[in-house]
Design a protein around this motif. Structure first.
Motif, PDB file in Angstrom:
ATOM      1  N   ASN A 118       0.854  -1.188   0.000  1.00 52.50           N
ATOM      2  CA  ASN A 118       0.000   0.000   0.000  1.00 52.50           C
ATOM      3  C   ASN A 118       0.889   1.236   0.000  1.00 52.50           C
ATOM      4  O   ASN A 118       1.794   1.373   0.817  1.00 52.50           O
ATOM      5  CB  ASN A 118      -0.889  -0.023   1.255  1.00 52.50           C
ATOM      6  N   LEU A 145      -2.275   3.557  -4.144  1.00 49.88           N
ATOM      7  CA  LEU A 145      -1.619   2.521  -4.935  1.00 49.88           C
ATOM      8  C   LEU A 145      -1.601   1.230  -4.131  1.00 49.88           C
ATOM      9  O   LEU A 145      -1.094   1.195  -3.007  1.00 49.88           O
ATOM     10  CB  LEU A 145      -0.188   2.945  -5.281  1.00 49.88           C
ATOM     11  N   LEU A 146      -2.139   0.163  -4.699  1.00 49.39           N
ATOM     12  CA  LEU A 146      -2.202  -1.129  -4.018  1.00 49.39           C
ATOM     13  C   LEU A 146      -1.692  -2.232  -4.935  1.00 49.39           C
ATOM     14  O   LEU A 146      -1.901  -2.187  -6.145  1.00 49.39           O
ATOM     15  CB  LEU A 146      -3.645  -1.465  -3.602  1.00 49.39           C
ATOM     16  N   THR A 156      -6.408  -0.889  -7.699  1.00 48.35           N
ATOM     17  CA  THR A 156      -5.426   0.155  -7.403  1.00 48.35           C
ATOM     18  C   THR A 156      -5.908   1.463  -8.022  1.00 48.35           C
ATOM     19  O   THR A 156      -6.975   1.517  -8.657  1.00 48.35           O
ATOM     20  CB  THR A 156      -4.026  -0.229  -7.918  1.00 48.35           C
TER      21      THR A 156
END
Length: 287
Positions: A118, A145-146, A156
């Protein structure tokens, strides 16, 4: 929310028509990319890590190695909610931000479960000099943002709102986060994420040429930010500019490109802006 990026132009026609005239002459050609990350150092950036003063890059969290801007935690005994943010020293208002990132390695000890793979790009953020020592996040709009775990779906380029709200479909959106419609990016692959920011009008999150999230009227408000200076949080104020931050939330991440296309010269030129965006967003990223 599979909206094409060109829909932003129709939605913002009134904004464009009413915008203040600029003295900058623009052309129909592609603007030159401003490399916010120069591949060598972070001299044009200011770190702000919770529990530490602005400018203190605690434990060398943000560093440049092998031509990459890296976020690392080898100097931490325990993460201890020391959320970090790296602010570019020039604020922007009307632009396209392009990131190339990848998650790597293992999460550091003490990181929360939700912070696994993350990170984020903070948009329209407050001046890092105005953040207090114990403040956890800058008041900003976050492009979250993932990364995926190899099996489960996890979008994301999501939205999170530390100290802010946005408007979606003409209604004020006050929950802290909203998932995009993106696919999942598993493993250590490089991902290119675009964020189209048109002042206090519209913001779009774009992946692989597709708009995966869109909202407008970013503004100060809401919660999900702690230990801030109340003078920096005038709820209801529209955010038309601010600082761009990269985030550290306990999982290592690399950035190999952080570039920005300044779109302010096209603010009053709808047709030209449309052509410029078409060129920029239809380009194939070379990975």
């Amino acid at each position: 929310m599979k909206i094409t990026f060109l829909s932003v132009l129709a939605a913002s026609t009134i904004f464009l028509a009413c915008a203040t005239k600029t003295n900058t002459t623009s052309t129909a050609g592609k603007p030159k990319a401003i490399q916010l990350f120069n591949g060598k150092d972070i001299k044009n950036w200011t770190p702000k890590i919770r529990l530490h003063e602005t400018g203190d890059n605690y434990a060398n969290t943000f560093r440049v190695e092998d031509g990459l801007l890296k976020v690392r935690y080898d100097g931490y005994d325990e993460f201890n909610q020391q959320y970090g943010h790296l602010a570019y020293n020039t604020p922007y208002s009307y632009y396209l931000l392009r990131l190339e990132y990848r998650f790597v390695d293992e999460q550091t000890k003490g990181g929360e479960d939700w912070a696994w793979r993350n990170s984020g790009a903070m948009l329209h953020g407050q001046d890092p000099k105005t953040m207090l020592k114990d403040q956890d996040f800058p008041i900003s709009i976050e492009g979250q943002l993932l990364g995926g775990n190899g099996t489960d779906a996890r979008t994301t380029s999501n939205l999170c709102t530390p100290g802010t709200n946005v408007v979606i479909q003409e209604k004020l959106f006050t929950p802290h986060c909203l998932s995009s419609t993106s696919k999942t990016y598993h493993g250590d692959q490089w991902v290119t994420a675009d964020f189209l920011v048109l002042g206090d009008s519209i913001i779009q999150h774009i992946l692989d040429g597709q708009v995966v999230l869109e909202y407008n009227k970013p503004q100060v408000g809401g919660g999900s930010v702690e230990n801030y200076d109340p003078n920096q949080k005038p709820d209801g104020k529209l955010l038309d500019s601010g600082f761009i931050y990269l985030q550290s939330e306990s999982h290592p991440i690399d950035f190999r490109k952080v570039e920005l296309y300044d779109l302010s010269p096209y603010k009053n030129q709808k047709a030209t802006l449309e052509k410029v965006l078409s060129t920029l967003l239809n380009e194939k990223t070379r990975l």
